[in-house]
Design an enzyme around this catalytic site. Structure first.
Site, short mmCIF file in Angstrom:
data_model
loop_
_atom_site.label_atom_id
_atom_site.label_comp_id
_atom_site.label_asym_id
_atom_site.label_seq_id
_atom_site.Cartn_x
_atom_site.Cartn_y
_atom_site.Cartn_z
CG HIS A 243 -1.72 -1.15 1.51
ND1 HIS A 243 -2.86 -1.42 0.79
CD2 HIS A 243 -1.63 -2.15 2.43
CE1 HIS A 243 -3.43 -2.52 1.26
NE2 HIS A 243 -2.69 -2.98 2.25
C1 BDR Z 1 -3.13 0.89 5.29
O1 BDR Z 1 -3.36 0.46 6.62
C2 BDR Z 1 -2.19 -0.06 7.19
O2 BDR Z 1 -2.45 -1.33 7.70
C3 BDR Z 1 -1.14 -0.06 6.10
O3 BDR Z 1 0.12 0.29 6.63
C4 BDR Z 1 -1.64 0.94 5.11
O4 BDR Z 1 -1.17 2.24 5.41
C5 BDR Z 1 -3.86 -0.03 4.33
O5 BDR Z 1 -5.23 -0.02 4.58
#
Ligand code: BDR
Ligand code: CA
Length: 313
Positions: A243
Site C-alpha cells: 500500500h
Molecule cells: C493501510 O493500513 C495499514 O495497515 C497499512 O500500513 C496501510 O497504510 C492499508 O489499509
C-alpha cells in the site's frame, strides 16, 4: 533536478517500512526532512521505535524522527496487529534502535518546517491515520496554504473496505482528521486500496528482493513473507499489497500511476459507514473535485523501481 522536500507521516507497519526505505534510497528525487510518527497499525511507542529501526536498517540514522499523536481526534485508537503482528513490524529480526527520537512533537515539527521553508515547497506524505496532519492544520491554519501537495495512502472506492465493509483502515481510524484534510483545499493525491491491491508482491517479486543479497533485501522479503498471509487468506490474492510504497513511488515516477480528479468526502457520522471515502468516481454529485484519486498502476514498473532502489541501500 532538485530533490522534492517531503515529510513522511507514518505508523510502521511493514508496508510503511518499504515506503520509507524507497524514499531514503532516492535522494536525487526526494529530500526526507523528517519522519513524523502517529499511532495506527500499533500504538505510538511501537510505531516510533519501528520507524527508527527502519532508518537504521537503511543506514540512515541521521534521519529525524518525531513522535506525534498517540490517539485519534475523537474516537479511541483502533490498531491492526492482526495484519502487521504484535510489534507492527513482524517478519525480520531487527536490532533495537540506538538513534535518538527528536524532542519536538511531530505536529510542531510539521508546523515549524512549513513556516521555515519556502511556500509550496514541502509535500506531506501520510501513510497512516491523518491525526498529526489535521492537528497541525487546526493548530496553525497559516500552514495550509504553504503545503505544496499531500500524497497519501488511504481510502477506497471499488474495493470498498478492509477494516469494515465500507472503510479503509487509515481513514477509519481517524475519520474526523481525514475530513479536515480533505476539506483543506490543499492539492491531494490519494492512493486508495483500488490501486494498492494491484501492487502485489508475487513470489518472483519477493525473490527479487531476497536475491539482492543485502540486509535490506532480506529484511523486506521477510516483512512481506509475514504480511502476505493476511491478504492471501482474506482476498485469495497472490501476495502482500504494498500500500504505502505507492505514495513514495508516485513521487519518484508519477507516470507509473493513473487516476481521476474527483470529489472525495469522508463519512464521519454513520455507525455503519464511518470512515468511508465517498469518492465521486463517476462525477455524478456536482461537487467540486478535491483530489486526484488513483485507480491504476504499472505494477511491473513499480516493482522494478522498488528493487532497483532497494539495491542501493
Ligand atoms: C493501510 O493500513 C495499514 O495497515 C497499512 O500500513 C496501510 O497504510 C492499508 O489499509
Ligand atoms: Ca501505514
Amino acid at each position: 533536478m532538485t530533490a522534492r522536500k517531503i515529510i513522511i507521516d507514518t505508523d510502521p507497519g511493514q508496508d510503511d517500512a518499504v515506503a520509507i526505505l524507497l524514499a531514503l534510497a532516492s535522494p536525487e528525487e526526494l529530500e526526507v526532512l523528517g519522519l513524523t510518527i502517529v499511532a495506527g497499525n500499533v500504538p505510538l511507542d511501537l510505531t516510533q521505535k519501528n520507524a527508527r529501526m527502519v532508518c537504521e536498517l537503511a543506514g540512515k540514522p541521521e534521519t529525524k524522527v518525531f513522535a506525534g499523536c498517540d490517539h485519534p481526534m475523537v474516537h479511541r485508537l483502533v490498531t491492526a496487529e492482526h495484519v502487521h503482528g504484535a510489534s507492527g513490524l513482524n517478519g525480520p529480526v531487527l536490532p533495537e534502535p540506538v538513534m535518538p527520537l527528536q524532542d519536538e512533537h511531530a505536529v510542531d515539527f510539521i508546523i515549524d518546517t512549513l513556516r521555515a521553508e519556502a511556500p509550496k515547497s514541502v509535500t506531506l506524505c501520510p501513510l497512516g491515520p491523518l491525526t498529526n496532519i489535521a492537528l497541525a492544520m487546526r493548530k496553525a491554519p497559516d500552514i495550509v496554504d504553504r503545503i505544496q501537495e499531500i500524497v497519501l495512502m488511504g481510502g477506497a472506492y471499488f474495493e470498498v473496505g478492509n477494516i469494515t465493509p465500507s472503510a479503509e483502515f487509515n481513514i477509519y481510524v481517524d475519520p474526523e482528521a481525514a475530513a479536515v484534510v480533505f476539506s483543506s483545499k490543499v492539492p491531494i493525491v490519494v492512493m486508495p486500496l483500488d490501486v494498492t491491491h494491484k501492487a502485489l508482491v508475487t513470489k518472483p517479486r519477493n525473490d527479487a528482493f531476497r536475491n539482492l543479497g543485502t540486509q535490506v533485501g532480506t529484511a523486506v522479503a521477510q516483512m512481506t513473507d509475514f504480511f502476505e498471509r493476511f491478504d492471501k487468506e482474506k482476498y485469495g490474492s497472490e501476495g502482500a499489497p504494498l500500500h504505502d510504497p505507492c505514495v513514495t513511488a508516485y513521487l519518484i515516477k508519477p507516470e507509473l500511476f493513473s487516476g481521476r480528479h474527483i470529489n472525495v468526502e469522508i463519512e464521519t457520522k454513520s455507525d455503519l459507514t464511518r470512515g468511508m471515502t465517498v469518492a465521486d468516481w463517476w462525477r455524478v454529485s456536482g461537487r467540486e473535485a478535491n483530489a486526484l484519486f488513483i485507480g491504476d498502476v504499472d505494477a511491473d514498473g513499480f516493482f522494478d523501481l522498488l528493487t532497483e532502489r532497494l539495491a542501493r541501500l
